[in-house]
Design a protein around this motif. Structure first.
Motif, mmCIF file in Angstrom:
data_model
loop_
_atom_site.group_PDB
_atom_site.id
_atom_site.type_symbol
_atom_site.label_atom_id
_atom_site.label_comp_id
_atom_site.label_asym_id
_atom_site.label_seq_id
_atom_site.Cartn_x
_atom_site.Cartn_y
_atom_site.Cartn_z
ATOM 1 N N SER A 276 0.813 -1.212 0.000
ATOM 2 C CA SER A 276 0.000 0.000 0.000
ATOM 3 C C SER A 276 0.847 1.262 0.000
ATOM 4 C CB SER A 276 -0.920 0.016 1.232
ATOM 5 O OG SER A 276 -0.160 0.053 2.420
ATOM 6 N N PRO B 29 -6.153 3.619 14.482
ATOM 7 C CA PRO B 29 -7.237 3.918 13.538
ATOM 8 C C PRO B 29 -6.741 3.883 12.097
ATOM 9 C CG PRO B 29 -7.220 5.492 15.351
ATOM 10 C CD PRO B 29 -5.970 4.691 15.472
ATOM 11 N N GLN B 30 -7.628 3.486 11.188
ATOM 12 C CA GLN B 30 -7.254 3.348 9.787
ATOM 13 C C GLN B 30 -6.864 4.670 9.137
ATOM 14 O OE1 GLN B 30 -7.006 0.390 7.848
ATOM 15 N NE2 GLN B 30 -6.919 -0.273 9.967
ATOM 16 N N ASP B 31 -7.303 5.784 9.715
ATOM 17 C CA ASP B 31 -6.985 7.085 9.133
ATOM 18 C C ASP B 31 -5.531 7.481 9.355
ATOM 19 O OD1 ASP B 31 -9.612 7.252 8.363
ATOM 20 O OD2 ASP B 31 -10.240 8.358 10.159
ATOM 21 N N PHE B 32 -4.872 6.886 10.347
ATOM 22 C CA PHE B 32 -3.491 7.226 10.669
ATOM 23 C C PHE B 32 -2.538 6.348 9.834
ATOM 24 C CE2 PHE B 32 -4.014 9.996 14.397
ATOM 25 C CZ PHE B 32 -5.384 9.815 14.623
ATOM 26 N N ASN B 33 -2.485 6.640 8.524
ATOM 27 C CA ASN B 33 -1.710 5.788 7.617
ATOM 28 C C ASN B 33 -0.217 5.799 7.939
ATOM 29 O OD1 ASN B 33 -4.014 5.082 6.149
ATOM 30 N ND2 ASN B 33 -3.845 6.872 4.827
#
Length: 573
Positions: free
Chosen positions: A370, A424-428
């Motif tokens: 990713s 959290p998924q937002d903290f890539n």
């Protein structure tokens, strides 16, 4: 000087192991593709763009759900999907959207591939797409299966026939099979030859660790053994460089295999290790190797095997003549790794660490896809990031010890696995950093276990122990690719859930491995053992395996060679 020449000659070939292990990353690439068509093209349509050649459309291709509309010179209009094609009944109006009647046909005319990045891969060579896609997915697992089998077979052979012969055979095998892969005529011959290549590559890597460990003294053993991994990582970087420069798979394979050639031409000069010769009671041959070492290192008076062992060779020979059940006549096998409770518990713990390290390495690598960007640069950095990992491991191993380094890094990797699940998924960026930290920590443990295993077991089963550990490692390597492919088979399990599940599994196994490691003996600064009796006593268990062995101090005596040689060098100066 002698040990340095032997070491760098041996580890140079480890680079080719890293090359062949990762070669399929670019060799088995699946580019964008659509069904073939009958006839000549007059115009091509893709969404709101039109072109006269289908090659001009690939830059606009964004998803596997896309399709291409084209009109042939005879007026027929076709819709080309990846695994099917449709002929429109109404061919009067050329438009992208069409709701009329269509006749669906299979891809009997082959496939069209995007060759902007790769001119040819094994996937495009043998059409390993659609209903044959599973064959492409088996390329890496079957290679790792060969690695698994080769680790056990050649580890055992090295203990029976010697390290030298196995290094000769596996080195030549890597070159021969590596070139042969490029000239395979179909998919099945390709897989078979790569399977044989995997066996010899794994066999060389396993025996090379044992070989350099037995030649290098206590003082430099940590750095020498760990940096075999560094050369393996350099092989990964070579794959990235060659993949960037060469875009035809068989030419790419030939260039990668040529890296093996310099070592093949000189590997026949490598000697057998004195440790193995002494374990086989070949005292005269061991003395010849020691004399050669003395000449290379400019030592005026070579040390004597009889002096080091504190017993004359004639006495040893007469003792051997009087007893037919000596360790030299006994054939050792994998059951010797379970000869008593102390050794058996050690073997189970070591195998678990091998498996956890391998599986963890690939599971942490799942999130690397990713990152995006240039795939060649990404692979190059994946190899480069391992270099500081081994430096830190070496410093910690020499300062804290093998066991005291292994335990905290295993537990740290377990904690990171749990931590990732709560990010959290937002903290890539935080997720990527946590994955890299987890990969770094499991990499330290994974690199350390090679040397630790070689030091935990005696000469008579050392290659077998490292080989069986590598076998467990490759079990994890075989399982890992199927974990990656799970999402394409089970569409109801999201990729994130798949990654979290296996990261949690790695975390549990790493924590269990860290706890069990506490019971292993520390090997820092201790001489290599030569018999199972000595190895058992190192674990503070006086219970011996049911075998008669040469004097227990034989293994420790050989460690005096280095110190003896250094004293002679100092005296000469």
């Amino acid at each position: 000087r002698f040990q340095a020449c032997v070491y760098f000659a041996s580890v140079f070939q480890a680079m080719s192991c890293g090359i062949h292990y990762l070669a399929s990353v670019f060799m088995a690439v699946t580019p964008n593709f659509v069904c073939g068509f009958p006839g000549n093209v007059s115009s091509v349509l893709f969404r709101n763009s039109s072109a006269s050649r289908i090659e001009d459309i690939w830059t606009l291709w964004t998803s596997t759900e896309n399709y291409i509309v084209l009109q042939l010179e005879n007026g027929d209009i076709w819709e080309l999907d990846q695994c099917s094609r449709s002929k429109r009944e109404d061919s009067l109006d050329l438009a992208y959207e069409y709701k009329g009647n269509k006749s669906v046909f299979p891809c009997s005319d082959g496939f069209l591939y995007d060759d902007t990045k790769w001119k040819s891969t094994v996937v495009t060579q043998w059409d390993l797409v659609c209903d044959r896609e599973w064959l492409a997915k088996l390329i890496q697992p079957t290679f790792m299966l060969g690695v698994l089998i080769g680790a056990v077979i050649f580890g055992d052979i090295a203990d029976r026939l010697g390290r030298q012969r196995v290094i000769w055979f596996t080195s030549a095998g890597q070159f021969v099979f590596g070139i042969a892969v490029a000239f395979t005529f179909d998919y099945y011959s390709f897989v078979i030859v790569r399977f044989l290549l995997a066996m010899v590559s794994s066999g060389y890597l396993v025996v090379a660790f044992v070989y350099v460990t037995e030649f290098v003294g206590i003082k430099a053993r940590t750095w020498a053994s760990m940096h075999v991994h560094a050369f393996f990582a350099m092989g990964i970087m070579v794959v990235a460089l060659v993949g960037f420069l060469v875009r035809t798979w068989w030419v790419y394979q030939i260039f990668l295999s040529i890296a093996t050639l310099p070592f093949v031409l000189c590997c026949w000069m490598l000697p057998e290790t004195p440790f193995w010769l002494l374990s086989e009671e070949r005292y005269e041959d061991a003395q010849k190797v020691i004399d050669t070492m003395a000449r290379w290192n400019k030592v005026s008076t070579a040390c004597k095997v009889s002096e080091l062992c504190s017993v004359q060779q004639d006495d040893l020979a007469s003792g051997r003549m009087g007893d037919d059940d000596t360790s030299s006549t006994k054939k050792h096998n994998i059951l010797d790794l379970f000869c008593n409770w102390q050794i058996a518990r050690r073997t189970i713990t070591v195998w678990l660490i091998w498996f956890t390290g391998s599986l963890g390495y690939y599971v942490f690598s799942l999130s690397s896809v990713s990152l995006g960007g240039n795939e060649y640069l990404n692979l190059f950095l994946i190899g480069a990031v391992e270099l500081p990992c081994y430096i830190i491991a070496c410093v910690a191993m020499d300062k804290l010890g093998r066991r005291n380094t292994l335990i905290p890094f295993l537990i740290l990797s377990a904690l990171i696995c749990v931590l990732i699940m709560f990010i959290p998924q937002d903290f890539n960026i935080l997720i990527i950093l946590a994955n890299m930290a987890g990969k770094f920590s499991i990499g330290v443990a994974f690199g350390l276990i090679y040397l630790y295993t070689a030091e935990l077991y005696p000469t008579i089963v050392r290659s077998l122990a490292v080989g069986s550990g590598s076998m467990m490692c490759r079990v994890g390597s075989v399982v890992a690719p199927f974990c990656v492919y799970l999402r394409s088979v089970w569409i109801f399990m999201p990729l994130v859930a798949t990654v979290y599940f296996f990261q949690l599994l790695v975390g549990i196994m790493a924590l269990l491995s860290g706890i069990l490691t506490i019971m292993l003996p520390e090997t820092l600064g201790k001489p290599l053992t030569n018999t199972l009796v000595e190895a058992t006593e190192m674990g503070r268990n006086k219970k011996s395996c049911s075998e008669k062995t040469p004097p227990a101090h034989t293994g420790a005596a050989l460690e005096k060679i280095e110190m003896f040689g250094q004293e002679r060098i100092s005296a000469d100066k």
